[in-house]
Design an enzyme around this catalytic site. Sequence first.
Site, PDB file in Angstrom:
ATOM      1  N   TRP A  38      -0.925   8.006   7.755  1.00  0.00           N
ATOM      2  CA  TRP A  38      -1.090   7.132   6.728  1.00  0.00           C
ATOM      3  C   TRP A  38      -2.820   7.635   5.838  1.00  0.00           C
ATOM      4  CZ3 TRP A  38       2.370   3.690   4.708  1.00  0.00           C
ATOM      5  CH2 TRP A  38       2.628   2.954   5.045  1.00  0.00           C
ATOM      6  N   TRP A  52       0.734  11.384   4.628  1.00  0.00           N
ATOM      7  CA  TRP A  52       1.863  11.379   4.042  1.00  0.00           C
ATOM      8  C   TRP A  52       1.333  11.325   2.336  1.00  0.00           C
ATOM      9  CZ3 TRP A  52       6.158   9.382   1.845  1.00  0.00           C
ATOM     10  CH2 TRP A  52       6.361   8.464   1.371  1.00  0.00           C
ATOM     11  N   PRO A 100      -2.625  11.843  -2.664  1.00  0.00           N
ATOM     12  CA  PRO A 100      -3.159  11.128  -3.924  1.00  0.00           C
ATOM     13  C   PRO A 100      -3.727   9.837  -3.590  1.00  0.00           C
ATOM     14  CG  PRO A 100      -1.421  12.614  -4.170  1.00  0.00           C
ATOM     15  CD  PRO A 100      -1.116  12.209  -2.704  1.00  0.00           C
ATOM     16  N   HIS A 130       2.011  -2.796  -2.573  1.00  0.00           N
ATOM     17  CA  HIS A 130       3.495  -2.575  -1.836  1.00  0.00           C
ATOM     18  C   HIS A 130       4.176  -3.552  -1.942  1.00  0.00           C
ATOM     19  CE1 HIS A 130       2.149   0.649   0.254  1.00  0.00           C
ATOM     20  NE2 HIS A 130       3.244   1.059   0.551  1.00  0.00           N
TER      21      HIS A 130
HETATM   22  C1  LIG Z   1      -8.236   3.460   6.126  1.00  0.00           C
HETATM   23  C2  LIG Z   1      -7.719   4.637   5.592  1.00  0.00           C
HETATM   24  C3  LIG Z   1      -8.962   5.391   4.507  1.00  0.00           C
HETATM   25  C4  LIG Z   1      -8.576   5.714   6.520  1.00  0.00           C
HETATM   26  O1  LIG Z   1      -8.576   7.222   6.493  1.00  0.00           O
HETATM   27  P1  LIG Z   1      -9.439   7.844   7.734  1.00  0.00           P
HETATM   28  O2  LIG Z   1      -9.500   9.661   7.120  1.00  0.00           O
HETATM   29  O3  LIG Z   1      -8.617   7.291   8.535  1.00  0.00           O
HETATM   30  O4  LIG Z   1     -10.580   7.614   7.860  1.00  0.00           O
HETATM   31  P2  LIG Z   1     -11.811   8.477   8.680  1.00  0.00           P
HETATM   32  O5  LIG Z   1     -12.705   6.618   9.494  1.00  0.00           O
HETATM   33  O6  LIG Z   1     -11.608   9.378   9.532  1.00  0.00           O
HETATM   34  O7  LIG Z   1     -13.154   8.835   7.987  1.00  0.00           O
HETATM   35  C5  LIG Z   1     -12.537   9.315   6.491  1.00  0.00           C
HETATM   36  C6  LIG Z   1     -13.781   9.695   5.667  1.00  0.00           C
HETATM   37  O8  LIG Z   1     -14.943   9.000   5.879  1.00  0.00           O
HETATM   38  C7  LIG Z   1     -15.958   9.284   6.283  1.00  0.00           C
HETATM   39  N1  LIG Z   1     -17.066   8.575   6.691  1.00  0.00           N
HETATM   40  C8  LIG Z   1     -17.040   7.996   7.908  1.00  0.00           C
HETATM   41  N2  LIG Z   1     -17.949   7.156   8.585  1.00  0.00           N
HETATM   42  C9  LIG Z   1     -18.585   7.585   7.359  1.00  0.00           C
HETATM   43  C10 LIG Z   1     -20.021   6.335   6.895  1.00  0.00           C
HETATM   44  N3  LIG Z   1     -20.033   5.581   7.381  1.00  0.00           N
HETATM   45  N4  LIG Z   1     -20.052   6.250   5.857  1.00  0.00           N
HETATM   46  C11 LIG Z   1     -19.729   7.836   4.489  1.00  0.00           C
HETATM   47  N5  LIG Z   1     -18.683   8.352   5.299  1.00  0.00           N
HETATM   48  C12 LIG Z   1     -17.691   8.265   6.336  1.00  0.00           C
HETATM   49  C13 LIG Z   1     -15.696  10.720   7.310  1.00  0.00           C
HETATM   50  O9  LIG Z   1     -16.484  11.237   7.295  1.00  0.00           O
HETATM   51  C14 LIG Z   1     -14.499  11.307   6.333  1.00  0.00           C
HETATM   52  O10 LIG Z   1     -14.873  11.428   5.284  1.00  0.00           O
HETATM   53  P3  LIG Z   1     -14.369  13.590   4.986  1.00  0.00           P
HETATM   54  O11 LIG Z   1     -12.755  12.265   4.563  1.00  0.00           O
HETATM   55  O12 LIG Z   1     -14.913  13.720   3.627  1.00  0.00           O
HETATM   56  O13 LIG Z   1     -14.331  14.045   6.386  1.00  0.00           O
HETATM   57  C15 LIG Z   1      -6.667   5.187   5.848  1.00  0.00           C
HETATM   58  O14 LIG Z   1      -6.366   5.175   6.960  1.00  0.00           O
HETATM   59  C16 LIG Z   1      -5.740   5.437   4.384  1.00  0.00           C
HETATM   60  O15 LIG Z   1      -5.952   5.552   3.644  1.00  0.00           O
HETATM   61  N6  LIG Z   1      -5.253   3.745   5.072  1.00  0.00           N
HETATM   62  C17 LIG Z   1      -3.869   3.524   3.550  1.00  0.00           C
HETATM   63  C18 LIG Z   1      -2.674   4.812   3.113  1.00  0.00           C
HETATM   64  C19 LIG Z   1      -2.265   4.175   2.295  1.00  0.00           C
HETATM   65  O16 LIG Z   1      -1.829   2.859   2.004  1.00  0.00           O
HETATM   66  N7  LIG Z   1      -1.147   4.837   1.676  1.00  0.00           N
HETATM   67  C20 LIG Z   1      -0.152   4.638   0.901  1.00  0.00           C
HETATM   68  C21 LIG Z   1       1.023   5.388   1.335  1.00  0.00           C
HETATM   69  S1  LIG Z   1       2.206   4.311   0.582  1.00  0.00           S
END
Ligand SMILES: CC(C)(COP(=O)(O)OP(=O)(O)OC[C@H]1O[C@@H](n2cnc3c(N)ncnc32)[C@H](O)[C@@H]1OP(=O)(O)O)[C@@H](O)C(=O)NCCC(=O)NCCS
Length: 492
Positions: free
Chosen positions: A380, A383, A386, A421
């Site tokens: 997620w 892929w 944006p 969705h």
């Molecule tokens: C939920 C979601 C955002 C989580 O993403 P992730 O990359 O697993 O999240 P992480 O916990 O690893 O953290 C990501 C970022 O937050 C930052 N972060 C983590 N904890 C933090 C905190 N306490 N304070 C500030 N920033 C923080 C990390 O440093 C990281 O930053 P970076 O990207 O600049 O390195 C992701 O799974 C997502 O986008 N899901 C939905 C996707 C979707 O629905 N797509 C539809 C396609 S049709």
Amino acid sequence: MGDRSEKGLVKHKRRSTISGDAAGAHQKTLSGQVKEKEQSQRPRHDTPANKHKNHRDAGDHDFSCHKLQESLLSSDSGYSNYRGILNWCVVMLVLSNARLVLENLIKYGVLVDPIQIISLFLKDPYSWPAPCLIIVSNVFIMAAFYIERKLSVGIISEGTGTFLHCINLAALLFVPAGTVLSLTSITPVGSVLALSVFTILFLKLYSYRDVNKWCREIRQAKARTLSRSQSCPSVHKANGPTEYTHVSYPANLTHRDMYYFIFVPTLCYDLNFPRSRRIRKRFLLRRLLEMVFLMQLMLGLMQQWMVPTIQNSMKPFQDMDFSRIVERLLKLAVPNHFIWLIFFYWYFHSSMNFVAELMRFGDREFYRDWWNSETIPYFWSNWNIPVHKWCLRHFYKPMLVKGVNKLSAQLAVFFLSAFFHEYLVSVPLKMFRFWAFLGMMAQIPLAYLVGRFLRGNYGNAAVWMSLIIGQPIAVLMYVHDYYVLHYESTAA
Ligand SMILES: CC(C)(COP(=O)(O)OP(=O)(O)OC[C@H]1O[C@@H](n2cnc3c(N)ncnc32)[C@H](O)[C@@H]1OP(=O)(O)O)[C@@H](O)C(=O)NCCC(=O)NCCS
């Protein structure tokens, strides 16, 4: 490989014999260089020929042909070149699908009909509700723009601005939904297109509002420190001649900048987007050809392969014949998955790169290597870049900064994604069943199970399985319900 290098040496030897002494010396040097090159190009793993040579170098007997070694296919051998096996998989895939294509053609004949596709988009050639809705969306774009302009000069307060933005964003979702639900002249496909445009605009204008607000906060913080030091040059002056290459707030609040953001393939607003130096015409043409060809291919596959499979699935559903339902599901999984993969390439590679090239938009990271995902969250996050970037920047990180714990923030992101969705499926079908919503929310327990019990290749296989099987389940659920609602009720 070993064979090839040996053959190469023989060839060079022959040449030096033919070309005489002087030329022979030259050829020798050349062949030496070639030999060196060939050696440096050799794979690192030991082939039987390499091993034999190594032994000779080590001073073993020339005639000895056995040594302690593992079979290539055992994991201890360290052998990893499975290119041939991969090619075999591709050949098998092509052959088995050639049989399927033939079977399909014998059974149904040619079902591809490009004219029929127009009826998917338009019910009545004199009424074009979906394009009209898209044109109306400019009203919301302009509303967001003028709210920001008023905020930048302090004509309205932050509170009023936030309130007006909320109304504008809510209207962006409710106005098209209401129009689609009340109009009979709009087709489901036309509705999906119009609602997708409005959803993209919702996310873009949300980002536009957030970034401009952050800029105002920075400007106020700077003004406070500067007023303390008794010097306050205007933002405009400070930019000086670099104004056109590096825009600062509020110089970004122009129609041109707003529409540039609306058209570029990103959901996250920036005052200064990275720009490519020129439009590469060959690149543009290649992407355009891909777009046209893949679009036709997808529509053709849907008509020829997917629609008859779905139609044949209705009977087992009515009879609640479980084993036949599973068989139909697995049958649908194959075309559905192919079409999804083609869609991925068409949308995230061909179309987005085409638009980006045309707009000289420099950041082309529209996807990452999601196909290597060993966990569901990795998929997620990789892929659809944006959407993922928007989620991180405008929803997930702000929640974390406010002190919300990670799990709740992730749940909230998936909840929002599930809502959109469902919005994009239920409203066009005029049927609220929540299968898309549940499918998205099911990613959370699935992520836990895969992460807890499966690693490496098993994790990767589980991600592929969820994609291949999960989507057709949702498709069949919606089609079945749509069929029951529209066709069975008319038959009764
Ligand atoms: C939920 C979601 C955002 C989580 O993403 P992730 O990359 O697993 O999240 P992480 O916990 O690893 O953290 C990501 C970022 O937050 C930052 N972060 C983590 N904890 C933090 C905190 N306490 N304070 C500030 N920033 C923080 C990390 O440093 C990281 O930053 P970076 O990207 O600049 O390195 C992701 O799974 C997502 O986008 N899901 C939905 C996707 C979707 O629905 N797509 C539809 C396609 S049709």
